[in-house]
Design an enzyme around this catalytic site. Structure first.
Site, PDB file in Angstrom:
ATOM      1  N   ASP A  16      -1.845   0.513  -9.688  1.00 58.88           N
ATOM      2  CA  ASP A  16      -2.597   1.468 -10.496  1.00 58.88           C
ATOM      3  C   ASP A  16      -1.999   1.719 -11.897  1.00 58.88           C
ATOM      4  O   ASP A  16      -0.973   2.392 -12.020  1.00 58.88           O
ATOM      5  CB  ASP A  16      -2.706   2.819  -9.776  1.00 58.88           C
ATOM      6  CG  ASP A  16      -3.332   2.712  -8.389  1.00 58.88           C
ATOM      7  OD1 ASP A  16      -3.018   1.741  -7.663  1.00 58.88           O
ATOM      8  OD2 ASP A  16      -4.117   3.606  -8.024  1.00 58.88           O
ATOM      9  N   GLU A  47      -7.897   1.585 -11.940  1.00 63.35           N
ATOM     10  CA  GLU A  47      -8.730   2.774 -11.737  1.00 63.35           C
ATOM     11  C   GLU A  47      -8.249   3.989 -12.528  1.00 63.35           C
ATOM     12  O   GLU A  47      -9.009   4.929 -12.715  1.00 63.35           O
ATOM     13  CB  GLU A  47      -8.803   3.133 -10.250  1.00 63.35           C
ATOM     14  CG  GLU A  47      -7.498   3.672  -9.696  1.00 63.35           C
ATOM     15  CD  GLU A  47      -7.694   4.686  -8.571  1.00 63.35           C
ATOM     16  OE1 GLU A  47      -8.832   4.909  -8.147  1.00 63.35           O
ATOM     17  OE2 GLU A  47      -6.675   5.263  -8.141  1.00 63.35           O
ATOM     18  N   ASN A  48      -6.977   3.971 -12.995  1.00 62.97           N
ATOM     19  CA  ASN A  48      -6.444   5.107 -13.754  1.00 62.97           C
ATOM     20  C   ASN A  48      -6.145   4.731 -15.204  1.00 62.97           C
ATOM     21  O   ASN A  48      -5.397   5.446 -15.890  1.00 62.97           O
ATOM     22  CB  ASN A  48      -5.147   5.615 -13.115  1.00 62.97           C
ATOM     23  CG  ASN A  48      -5.303   5.978 -11.657  1.00 62.97           C
ATOM     24  OD1 ASN A  48      -4.817   5.264 -10.776  1.00 62.97           O
ATOM     25  ND2 ASN A  48      -5.995   7.062 -11.381  1.00 62.97           N
ATOM     26  N   HIS A  76     -11.506   6.281  -8.325  1.00 61.68           N
ATOM     27  CA  HIS A  76     -11.854   6.750  -9.679  1.00 61.68           C
ATOM     28  C   HIS A  76     -12.752   5.769 -10.438  1.00 61.68           C
ATOM     29  O   HIS A  76     -12.923   5.885 -11.646  1.00 61.68           O
ATOM     30  CB  HIS A  76     -10.584   7.008 -10.490  1.00 61.68           C
ATOM     31  CG  HIS A  76      -9.738   8.107  -9.934  1.00 61.68           C
ATOM     32  ND1 HIS A  76     -10.188   9.403  -9.818  1.00 61.68           N
ATOM     33  CD2 HIS A  76      -8.480   8.112  -9.443  1.00 61.68           C
ATOM     34  CE1 HIS A  76      -9.238  10.153  -9.286  1.00 61.68           C
ATOM     35  NE2 HIS A  76      -8.194   9.401  -9.036  1.00 61.68           N
ATOM     36  N   HIS A 159      -7.141   0.135  -1.037  1.00 60.50           N
ATOM     37  CA  HIS A 159      -6.877   1.329  -1.834  1.00 60.50           C
ATOM     38  C   HIS A 159      -7.007   2.540  -0.913  1.00 60.50           C
ATOM     39  O   HIS A 159      -8.112   3.035  -0.672  1.00 60.50           O
ATOM     40  CB  HIS A 159      -7.891   1.373  -2.979  1.00 60.50           C
ATOM     41  CG  HIS A 159      -7.539   2.326  -4.061  1.00 60.50           C
ATOM     42  ND1 HIS A 159      -6.644   2.017  -5.052  1.00 60.50           N
ATOM     43  CD2 HIS A 159      -7.954   3.596  -4.317  1.00 60.50           C
ATOM     44  CE1 HIS A 159      -6.536   3.041  -5.880  1.00 60.50           C
ATOM     45  NE2 HIS A 159      -7.315   4.015  -5.443  1.00 60.50           N
ATOM     46  N   HIS A 184      -3.209   2.961  -4.603  1.00 59.73           N
ATOM     47  CA  HIS A 184      -3.715   4.337  -4.571  1.00 59.73           C
ATOM     48  C   HIS A 184      -2.651   5.430  -4.464  1.00 59.73           C
ATOM     49  O   HIS A 184      -2.788   6.467  -5.099  1.00 59.73           O
ATOM     50  CB  HIS A 184      -4.758   4.564  -3.474  1.00 59.73           C
ATOM     51  CG  HIS A 184      -5.227   5.997  -3.355  1.00 59.73           C
ATOM     52  ND1 HIS A 184      -6.009   6.599  -4.321  1.00 59.73           N
ATOM     53  CD2 HIS A 184      -4.996   6.942  -2.417  1.00 59.73           C
ATOM     54  CE1 HIS A 184      -6.257   7.858  -3.940  1.00 59.73           C
ATOM     55  NE2 HIS A 184      -5.653   8.092  -2.810  1.00 59.73           N
ATOM     56  N   HIS A 186       0.337   5.410  -5.602  1.00 56.36           N
ATOM     57  CA  HIS A 186       1.174   5.372  -6.808  1.00 56.36           C
ATOM     58  C   HIS A 186       2.669   5.346  -6.478  1.00 56.36           C
ATOM     59  O   HIS A 186       3.496   5.540  -7.364  1.00 56.36           O
ATOM     60  CB  HIS A 186       0.868   6.546  -7.751  1.00 56.36           C
ATOM     61  CG  HIS A 186      -0.496   6.473  -8.370  1.00 56.36           C
ATOM     62  ND1 HIS A 186      -0.825   7.131  -9.553  1.00 56.36           N
ATOM     63  CD2 HIS A 186      -1.614   5.837  -7.988  1.00 56.36           C
ATOM     64  CE1 HIS A 186      -2.098   6.898  -9.849  1.00 56.36           C
ATOM     65  NE2 HIS A 186      -2.601   6.120  -8.909  1.00 56.36           N
TER      66      HIS A 186
HETATM   67 FE   FE2 Z   1      -4.685   5.527  -8.606  1.00 55.05          FE
HETATM   68 FE   FE2 Z   2      -6.972   5.997  -6.145  1.00 51.87          FE
END
Ligand code: FE2
Ligand code: FE2
Length: 277
Positions: A16, A47-48, A76, A159, A184, A186
């Protein structure tokens, strides 16, 4: 690349990417990493990437220019709606395969690695402490049944929040895919392994972004909201930026994983890598 067993394909999944700090370290390090590690394919969970949540067309292009070959996302995915046409149009970006059929995006992608091997990439979303979605295990079966038989190298980005779910997915798919790598949370985990059936597995490859943070966001902001329930803006943090991901070596003829290695690059190493490219 070859080893004593013959040709291999080397894949990297970068975890991520959080906001500008995450994008910047990719920009500095990735071209050098591709050379140093002799990578054939680079997949990024983005996604981030846009301000800590979602992805924009401009950032999609920025990641491509930095040397990224393909993009997965997660919960996200639709935070920035302008990404939807990219999800519909581009062949190297996927939605989670257990999203509704009408949700924008494709449910798998087949992307060419630098050494000519075609690699399938599938994204799946977990259901524990997350928005309810379709069963990820049956979605994996459904998508695998759709892949052309000549596709042997298959990377699954799971994820999800729960480590047990990630272990279950890896066991469910062991021997049928090259790798089940988690994203996901992190937080990188130290459980990388090649399972008995030849599938590489790791619960989470970690975040690419600021580790002096709460999952990439400023500690003071998250702490204030946690203690007082006063909403604050969870701004992306800036300190201790690292690029984290995992490298998997695979046999292109069988799709079996031959090895798995965690990768962690700090800003000092990123600057050294920048001189290689
Ligand atoms: Fe994330
Ligand atoms: Fe996520």
């Amino acid at each position: 690349m070859t080893n004593d067993k013959g040709p291999i394909v080397r894949l990297l999944l970068i975890g991520d990417v959080v906001g500008k700090p995450g994008r910047q370290i990719i920009g500095r390090a990735l071209a050098g990493l591709v050379l140093r590690e002799r990578l054939d394919l680079v997949v990024v969970n983005a996604e981030n990437a846009a301000g800590g949540s979602g992805l924009t067309p401009q950032i999609y292009r920025e990641l491509m220019a930095a040397g990224v070959d393909a993009i997965t996302l997660g919960d996200h995915i639709y935070k920035r709606r302008e990404i939807n046409p990219v999800l519909e149009r581009e062949a190297n970006i996927v939605k989670p395969a257990n999203f509704p059929p009408h949700a924008p995006g494709r449910e798998f992608m087949i992307v060419p690695a630098r050494n000519g091997v075609s690699v399938a990439v599938i994204s799946l979303l977990g259901r524990v402490f997350m928005r309810p979605v379709d069963c990820p295990w049956t979605a994996a079966d459904r998508v695998l049944a759709k892949l052309p038989p000549e596709i042997k190298v298959i990377l699954v980005d799971f994820h999800a929040e729960a480590t047990s779910d990630k272990q279950l997915m890896a066991r469910h798919l062991d021997g049928r895919v090259t790798a089940v790598l988690g994203t996901h949370t992190h937080v990188p985990t130290a459980d990388e392994a090649v399972l008995a059936g030849g599938t590489a597995f790791q619960c989470d490859v970690g975040m690419t972004g600021p580790y002096d943070s709460i999952l990439g966001r400023r500690v003071d902001r998250v702490l204030e909201t946690t203690l007082t329930f006063n909403p604050t803006h969870f701004e992306v943090a800036t300190g201790d930026v690292r690029l984290c991901g995992t490298i998997v070596d695979a046999d292109p003829t069988t799709g079996r994983a031959l090895g798995i290695k965690r990768l962690r690059v700090d800003t000092k190493e990123a600057e050294e890598l920048a001189t290689l490219a």
